[in-house]
Design an enzyme around this catalytic site. Structure first.
Site, PDB file in Angstrom:
ATOM      1  CB  SER A  57      -2.852  -0.048  -2.278  1.00 47.98           C
ATOM      2  OG  SER A  57      -1.715   0.593  -1.395  1.00 47.98           O
ATOM      3  CD  GLU A  58      -1.304   3.914  -3.700  1.00 49.96           C
ATOM      4  OE1 GLU A  58      -2.270   4.983  -3.153  1.00 49.96           O
ATOM      5  OE2 GLU A  58      -0.230   4.030  -2.615  1.00 49.96           O
ATOM      6  CB  SER A  59       2.411  -0.218  -9.653  1.00 48.99           C
ATOM      7  OG  SER A  59       1.288  -1.720  -9.049  1.00 48.99           O
ATOM      8  CG  HIS A 114       3.165   2.542  -0.420  1.00 47.60           C
ATOM      9  ND1 HIS A 114       2.498   2.621  -0.991  1.00 47.60           N
ATOM     10  CD2 HIS A 114       2.959   0.852  -0.446  1.00 47.60           C
ATOM     11  CE1 HIS A 114       1.131   1.914  -1.345  1.00 47.60           C
ATOM     12  NE2 HIS A 114       2.207   1.298  -1.729  1.00 47.60           N
TER      13      HIS A 114
END
Length: 304
Positions: free
Chosen positions: A46-48, A77
């Protein structure tokens, strides 16, 4: 081409393979925006997060956050996970203390600790307090786009509203766990009625109820990212930050400090737990923090 270290953490959990997975690339000098976007698409989480030297030497790092499709001004997060990753890397797993991450939203102050017998915990101060935004869609239409009836939208005095603490969310109270569990997003309907972030992408629905699966939690939540296809997020710190505005508006907590634990991700088998703290002074929200645990589940090397 060079070797770049990366780590993968599960965030807002103390259990591997739960919570929200995050890739943190630790050696990002020389990577441009296009390369970071391609790497984020390669990880397909979902995110990096991408760690760069800070612009201000008093800060720990400059951090850029990407979904597989675009860059984020801020996200929860990745902030928690990156703070834990940097603290553990600096102190071989025993790092406590304060660090500041430079994100697109501005400097974000983080506190990291490792309680005895627990995974490392990090919390961050909201760089921007939640602001209520204009919402023109009515609650009945919003409920229909989620597959729910009008009687299932709202509880007590909580109503559908629209908030942002850097990333906007439509906060949608539902009657109970049963209603929350039956939410199914109709992308076409949502795209027609949802307000837009950045003028183009529909803001995501953040569904919540007071009833919870686990004792000790204050709210049960789900967050679904609209698109083709849409997908559910197992733990969303930026949504918890925006949700602080709804809590202040509807619950009007007393003076001093208020603490809430939010459970999320249960419907998708990725149970998560997010801590939201509010500081109330003179009836107003003076400050707020979002926090959670994080556990490392993988590490490796990128050759890019």
């Amino acid at each position: 081409m060079r070797a770049r270290t990366y780590v993968i953490y599960d965030v807002f959990t103390q259990t591997p393979l739960a919570g929200n997975a995050l890739a943190v690339v630790l050696d990002c000098e020389g990577l441009d925006t296009a390369a970071m976007q391609r790497i984020a698409r390669e990880f397909n989480l979902s995110e990096s997060a991408f760690v760069l030297p800070p612009q201000d030497p008093r800060h720990r790092a400059r951090v850029r956050i990407f979904t597989p499709d675009y860059e984020m001004p801020f996200a929860g997060h990745p902030t928690v996970g990156t703070a834990v990753a940097l603290a553990e890397r600096a102190a071989e797993g025993n790092g406590d203390g304060i660090l500041v991450l430079e994100e697109n939203i501005g400097p974000v102050r983080c506190a990291v600790s490792r309680p005895a017998g627990e995974a490392t915990f990090a919390e961050f101060d909201l760089a921007r307090l939640p602001e209520q935004l204009r919402l023109s869609a009515d609650a009945e239409a919003i409920g229909a786009a989620l597959g729910l009836g009008p009687h299932e939208i709202g509880f007590e005095n909580h109503r559908v509203s629209f908030w942002s603490a850097g990333v906007p969310y439509v906060t949608i109270p539902v009657a109970n766990l049963d209603a929350a569990g039956r939410v199914r997003l109709d992308n076409a309907a949502w795209s027609e009625l949802a307000p837009r972030k950045n003028g183009t992408v529909p803001a995501s629905p953040y569904v919540y109820c007071r009833e919870t699966e686990s004792r000790g939690n204050s709210f049960h939540a789900r967050m679904i990212v609209p698109g083709s296809p849409s997908y559910e997020d197992p733990a969303t710190g930026s949504a918890a930050a925006a949700f602080a505005g709804a809590i202040m508006h509807f619950d009007q907590p007393r003076e001093g400090a208020a603490r809430y634990w939010i459970e999320q991700g249960l419907e998708m088998g990725r149970p998560s737990r997010i801590r939201l703290e509010l500081d109330i002074a003179g009836g107003n929200l003076a400050a707020a923090r979002v926090g959670g645990h994080a556990v490392k589940v993988a590490e490796g090397t990128l050759f890019v």
